[in-house]
Design a protein around this motif. Structure first.
Motif, PDB file in Angstrom:
ATOM      1  N   VAL A 223       0.820  -1.210   0.000  1.00 11.16           N
ATOM      2  CA  VAL A 223       0.000   0.000   0.000  1.00 11.16           C
ATOM      3  C   VAL A 223       0.854   1.261   0.000  1.00 11.16           C
ATOM      4  O   VAL A 223       0.518   2.245  -0.664  1.00 11.16           O
ATOM      5  N   ASP A 224       1.984   1.266   0.717  1.00 13.96           N
ATOM      6  CA  ASP A 224       2.785   2.481   0.837  1.00 13.96           C
ATOM      7  C   ASP A 224       3.346   2.926  -0.513  1.00 13.96           C
ATOM      8  O   ASP A 224       3.189   4.084  -0.916  1.00 13.96           O
ATOM      9  N   SER A 225       4.002   2.015  -1.209  1.00 12.14           N
ATOM     10  CA  SER A 225       4.596   2.395  -2.490  1.00 12.14           C
ATOM     11  C   SER A 225       3.521   2.627  -3.552  1.00 12.14           C
ATOM     12  O   SER A 225       3.685   3.464  -4.447  1.00 12.14           O
ATOM     13  N   SER A 226       2.402   1.912  -3.450  1.00 16.77           N
ATOM     14  CA  SER A 226       1.323   2.089  -4.421  1.00 16.77           C
ATOM     15  C   SER A 226       0.691   3.475  -4.298  1.00 16.77           C
ATOM     16  O   SER A 226       0.445   4.160  -5.305  1.00 16.77           O
ATOM     17  N   VAL A 227       0.424   3.899  -3.070  1.00 19.20           N
ATOM     18  CA  VAL A 227      -0.137   5.233  -2.857  1.00 19.20           C
ATOM     19  C   VAL A 227       0.872   6.296  -3.282  1.00 19.20           C
ATOM     20  O   VAL A 227       0.510   7.310  -3.891  1.00 19.20           O
ATOM     21  N   THR A 228       2.143   6.058  -2.994  1.00 18.56           N
ATOM     22  CA  THR A 228       3.193   6.984  -3.434  1.00 18.56           C
ATOM     23  C   THR A 228       3.175   7.129  -4.947  1.00 18.56           C
ATOM     24  O   THR A 228       3.290   8.243  -5.486  1.00 18.56           O
ATOM     25  N   ALA A 229       3.023   6.012  -5.647  1.00 16.98           N
ATOM     26  CA  ALA A 229       3.011   6.033  -7.107  1.00 16.98           C
ATOM     27  C   ALA A 229       1.848   6.857  -7.642  1.00 16.98           C
ATOM     28  O   ALA A 229       2.007   7.660  -8.570  1.00 16.98           O
ATOM     29  N   VAL A 230       0.669   6.691  -7.056  1.00 19.53           N
ATOM     30  CA  VAL A 230      -0.506   7.427  -7.536  1.00 19.53           C
ATOM     31  C   VAL A 230      -0.343   8.920  -7.273  1.00 19.53           C
ATOM     32  O   VAL A 230      -0.684   9.756  -8.123  1.00 19.53           O
ATOM     33  N   LEU A 231       0.191   9.292  -6.097  1.00 24.83           N
ATOM     34  CA  LEU A 231       0.425  10.706  -5.796  1.00 24.83           C
ATOM     35  C   LEU A 231       1.412  11.325  -6.786  1.00 24.83           C
ATOM     36  O   LEU A 231       1.183  12.418  -7.317  1.00 24.83           O
ATOM     37  N   LEU A 232       2.523  10.630  -7.028  1.00 28.48           N
ATOM     38  CA  LEU A 232       3.513  11.149  -7.969  1.00 28.48           C
ATOM     39  C   LEU A 232       2.956  11.227  -9.376  1.00 28.48           C
ATOM     40  O   LEU A 232       3.241  12.169 -10.128  1.00 28.48           O
ATOM     41  N   ASN A 233       2.146  10.236  -9.740  1.00 29.48           N
ATOM     42  CA  ASN A 233       1.541  10.235 -11.070  1.00 29.48           C
ATOM     43  C   ASN A 233       0.613  11.435 -11.249  1.00 29.48           C
ATOM     44  O   ASN A 233       0.553  12.043 -12.328  1.00 29.48           O
ATOM     45  N   LYS A 234      -0.121  11.793 -10.177  1.00 25.63           N
ATOM     46  CA  LYS A 234      -0.989  12.966 -10.235  1.00 25.63           C
ATOM     47  C   LYS A 234      -0.164  14.249 -10.407  1.00 25.63           C
ATOM     48  O   LYS A 234      -0.606  15.213 -11.037  1.00 25.63           O
ATOM     49  N   ALA A 235       1.047  14.236  -9.843  1.00 23.09           N
ATOM     50  CA  ALA A 235       1.880  15.443  -9.871  1.00 23.09           C
ATOM     51  C   ALA A 235       2.676  15.581 -11.159  1.00 23.09           C
ATOM     52  O   ALA A 235       2.752  16.677 -11.732  1.00 23.09           O
ATOM     53  N   ILE A 236       3.267  14.489 -11.637  1.00 22.62           N
ATOM     54  CA  ILE A 236       4.214  14.613 -12.767  1.00 22.62           C
ATOM     55  C   ILE A 236       3.895  13.704 -13.948  1.00 22.62           C
ATOM     56  O   ILE A 236       4.598  13.748 -14.967  1.00 22.62           O
ATOM     57  N   GLY A 237       2.854  12.884 -13.843  1.00 18.78           N
ATOM     58  CA  GLY A 237       2.406  12.074 -14.972  1.00 18.78           C
ATOM     59  C   GLY A 237       3.484  11.191 -15.572  1.00 18.78           C
ATOM     60  O   GLY A 237       4.107  10.385 -14.876  1.00 18.78           O
ATOM     61  N   LEU A 238       3.754  11.341 -16.858  1.00 18.20           N
ATOM     62  CA  LEU A 238       4.670  10.464 -17.584  1.00 18.20           C
ATOM     63  C   LEU A 238       6.127  10.632 -17.182  1.00 18.20           C
ATOM     64  O   LEU A 238       6.980   9.844 -17.609  1.00 18.20           O
ATOM     65  N   ASN A 239       6.432  11.632 -16.385  1.00 15.29           N
ATOM     66  CA  ASN A 239       7.815  11.792 -15.910  1.00 15.29           C
ATOM     67  C   ASN A 239       8.146  10.819 -14.777  1.00 15.29           C
ATOM     68  O   ASN A 239       9.249  10.839 -14.244  1.00 15.29           O
ATOM     69  N   LEU A 240       7.171   9.988 -14.423  1.00 16.78           N
ATOM     70  CA  LEU A 240       7.378   8.963 -13.404  1.00 16.78           C
ATOM     71  C   LEU A 240       7.546   7.597 -14.069  1.00 16.78           C
ATOM     72  O   LEU A 240       6.713   7.182 -14.875  1.00 16.78           O
ATOM     73  N   THR A 241       8.625   6.917 -13.718  1.00 18.84           N
ATOM     74  CA  THR A 241       8.828   5.525 -14.130  1.00 18.84           C
ATOM     75  C   THR A 241       8.914   4.667 -12.875  1.00 18.84           C
ATOM     76  O   THR A 241       9.759   4.911 -12.004  1.00 18.84           O
ATOM     77  N   CYS A 242       8.029   3.699 -12.774  1.00 15.71           N
ATOM     78  CA  CYS A 242       8.001   2.815 -11.600  1.00 15.71           C
ATOM     79  C   CYS A 242       8.809   1.557 -11.886  1.00 15.71           C
ATOM     80  O   CYS A 242       8.702   0.974 -12.970  1.00 15.71           O
ATOM     81  N   ILE A 243       9.597   1.144 -10.917  1.00 16.57           N
ATOM     82  CA  ILE A 243      10.422  -0.044 -11.067  1.00 16.57           C
ATOM     83  C   ILE A 243      10.076  -1.027  -9.956  1.00 16.57           C
ATOM     84  O   ILE A 243      10.137  -0.700  -8.770  1.00 16.57           O
ATOM     85  N   PHE A 244       9.690  -2.214 -10.375  1.00 18.61           N
ATOM     86  CA  PHE A 244       9.357  -3.277  -9.426  1.00 18.61           C
ATOM     87  C   PHE A 244      10.442  -4.333  -9.507  1.00 18.61           C
ATOM     88  O   PHE A 244      10.615  -4.997 -10.526  1.00 18.61           O
ATOM     89  N   VAL A 245      11.227  -4.439  -8.436  1.00 21.98           N
ATOM     90  CA  VAL A 245      12.390  -5.323  -8.417  1.00 21.98           C
ATOM     91  C   VAL A 245      12.036  -6.663  -7.764  1.00 21.98           C
ATOM     92  O   VAL A 245      11.511  -6.693  -6.649  1.00 21.98           O
ATOM     93  N   ASP A 246      12.342  -7.724  -8.457  1.00 17.65           N
ATOM     94  CA  ASP A 246      12.225  -9.052  -7.861  1.00 17.65           C
ATOM     95  C   ASP A 246      13.573  -9.381  -7.243  1.00 17.65           C
ATOM     96  O   ASP A 246      14.521  -9.759  -7.922  1.00 17.65           O
ATOM     97  N   HIS A 247      13.665  -9.177  -5.914  1.00 14.30           N
ATOM     98  CA  HIS A 247      14.933  -9.459  -5.224  1.00 14.30           C
ATOM     99  C   HIS A 247      15.011 -10.903  -4.745  1.00 14.30           C
ATOM    100  O   HIS A 247      15.904 -11.256  -3.959  1.00 14.30           O
TER     101      HIS A 247
END
Length: 506
Positions: A223-247
């Motif tokens: 939930v934390d990173s997902s909400v962060t992603a939506v907030l950033l997406n609202k602010a900067i749109g396509l200037n956000l690239t999300c990276i999901f790492v399989d560690h």
């Protein structure tokens, strides 16, 4: 910026609870170490002094000069904080043993005092029966008393400086929230800390802070990173690239499942398989703190490598929340644990950090997610630690141990859902212990791993109680794990609360 209350933390186990209560009253607050009052005093409306685990006259007790604080701001001292305040203004404090707390009833209330408005005589309070104020100078007046403590509440005459020798933040204290609300009114707080205001302000601040720069965000599926992603997406749109790492330390099939879940959010998400790197870096490591730091460093290395493939990346976004910051904060050298995204970060990093949820508790993050219109299954998903199964495998980490724990965890979580228990539990998971036990399977002796199951209830991760799962469920899930997962022959259930334990074992 928001107007705020500063909570000076003298090491009390309920300092975070004070913060929660203030936030629930729609007022922003910050918890800081007792000796680190903010240098930027803009927007500070008042100060609360917390309790402490130390006896007042203990030579190791935390002390700081409060004059520069009570001369400027309204102050509320709680228990130890009240004693420190009184002592520095000419009062006397006596140490009694043992130090403990218990129920008491207020036998005297000055109902005309602004702090005590709405609190009646006979109200139950959770009072300190250890150290106590035994004398107050004439500059003080008593505003509440009890059979056990005649100075249960007091104030400095002609100043907005108060002290109570009971804990208004705990549920045992009747009208405790009323008292805290009265203090906020004394401070002149507008009480406008709401989800809508937070979203609007945060999005606007992100736009100004980031400008036309590009950001990569560490997605975990939680939930934390997902909400962060939506907030950033609202602010900067396509200037956000999300990276999901399989560690290599995710839950079973989680990499594929999470990538699919993010499709509906319209986010630009890149999946990176980095299992082998993390397994190499963690080989032979058993110390929990070192694991967290290695995983934190590994994440940064992967993100920086991915950033090189993209142009204009200057920021790293993270879903850091307030409990991560508090637990990683040192009060007189006492760190609970270094969170991989706080104390686990390397000292030098080529990307600037941006953490829009750094001010929020977990339940506040969920409310923000609901306000943003995110799907319930994403918002209500159980918390899962950033280091993943790496801190649920006690001892060294190997791919085989990861496989074992993934299978155990999958059975546990799936059965919680099928039995209708998942939403009743705040967080659940399995822990692989570094011990083996003797068992019998198909009339043959076995010597296999022990796993512990953990399920807790909480609101903000700062405190948690173990959940009383039904006996028939525990019996069923134990059998399923033992007979389906090779290398496990014993299942135990963790019935420890936080504190004194933590939710995770490492």
């Amino acid at each position: 910026m928001y107007e705020k209350i500063i909570i000076l933390d003298f090491g009390s186990s309920t300092s975070q609870l004070i913060g929660r209560r203030i936030r629930e009253l729609n007022t922003y607050c910050e918890i800081v170490p007792y000796n680190k009052f903010p240098t930027d005093e803009t927007h500070i409306k008042g100060v609360i002094l917390s309790g402490s685990p130390y006896a007042f006259n203990d030579p190791n007790a935390f002390k700081t000069d409060l004059k520069g604080i009570y001369d400027k701001y309204p102050v509320l001292g709680i228990c130890y904080g009240a004693q420190l305040l009184a002592c520095q203004l000419g009062g006397e404090v006596e140490s009694l043993h043992p130090k403990n707390y218990g129920n008491a009833y207020l036998s005297f209330i000055n109902c005309t005092d602004e702090l005590m408005t709405g609190i009646h005589t006979g109200a139950q309070v959770w009072m300190s029966f250890g150290d106590t104020i035994t004398g107050l100078p004439e500059s003080f007046e008593v505003i509440a008393g009890a059979k056990e403590n005649r100075f249960a509440g007091f104030r400095l005459k002609d100043k907005k400086v108060f002290g109570v020798q009971f804990k208004p933040e705990v549920i045992h204290t009747e009208h405790g929230t009323v008292l805290l609300d009265n203090f906020l009114k004394i401070c002149g707080c507008r009480k406008d800390w709401t989800q809508t205001v937070f979203i609007e302000t945060t999005v606007e601040n992100l736009k100004k802070q980031i400008g036309d720069d590009r950001v990569i965000l560490a997605l975990s599926g939680g939930v934390d990173s997902s909400v962060t992603a939506v907030l950033l997406n609202k602010a900067i749109g396509l200037n956000l690239t999300c990276i999901f790492v399989d560690h290599g330390l995710l839950r079973k099939n989680e990499f594929e499942t999470v990538l699919k879940d993010y499709e509906h959010l319209g986010l630009n998400v890149i999946g990176v398989d980095a299992k082998e790197k993390f397994y190499r870096d963690l080989a032979g490591v058993t110390d929990p703190e070192l694991k967290r730091k290695i995983i934190g460093k590994g994440f940064i290395e992967v993100f920086e490598e991915e950033a090189k493939k993209l142009s204009g990346i200057k920021w790293l976004g993270q879903g850091t929340i307030y409990p991560d910051v508090i637990e990683s904060l040192s009060i007189a050298g006492n760190v609970i644990k270094s969170h991989h995204n706080v104390g686990g970060l390397p000292e030098k990093m080529n990307l600037k950090l941006i953490e829009p949820l750094r001010l929020l508790f977990k339940d506040e993050v969920r409310l923000i997610g609901h306000e943003l219109g995110m799907k319930p299954q994403q918002i209500n998903r159980h918390p899962f630690p950033g280091p993943g199964l790496g801190i649920r495998i006690l001892g060294d980490i190997t791919p085989e141990k990861v496989r074992i724990l993934q299978d155990v965890d999958d059975i546990f979580i799936s059965m919680l859902k099928s039995w209708g228990l998942y939403d009743k539990v705040w967080q659940a998971g399995a822990i692989l212990l570094p011990v083996r036990s003797v068992g019998v399977t198909d009339d043959a002796r076995t010597y296999e791993y022990v796993v512990a199951l953990r399920a807790v209830t909480s609101t903000d991760a700062m405190a948690a109680d173990w959940y009383c799962l039904p006996y028939d469920f525990l019996a069923k899930v134990s059998n399923e794990i033992i007979y389906q997962v090779k290398s496990v022959n014993r299942v135990v259930y963790d019935i420890s609360s936080k504190p004194p334990a933590t939710i995770e074992w490492e």
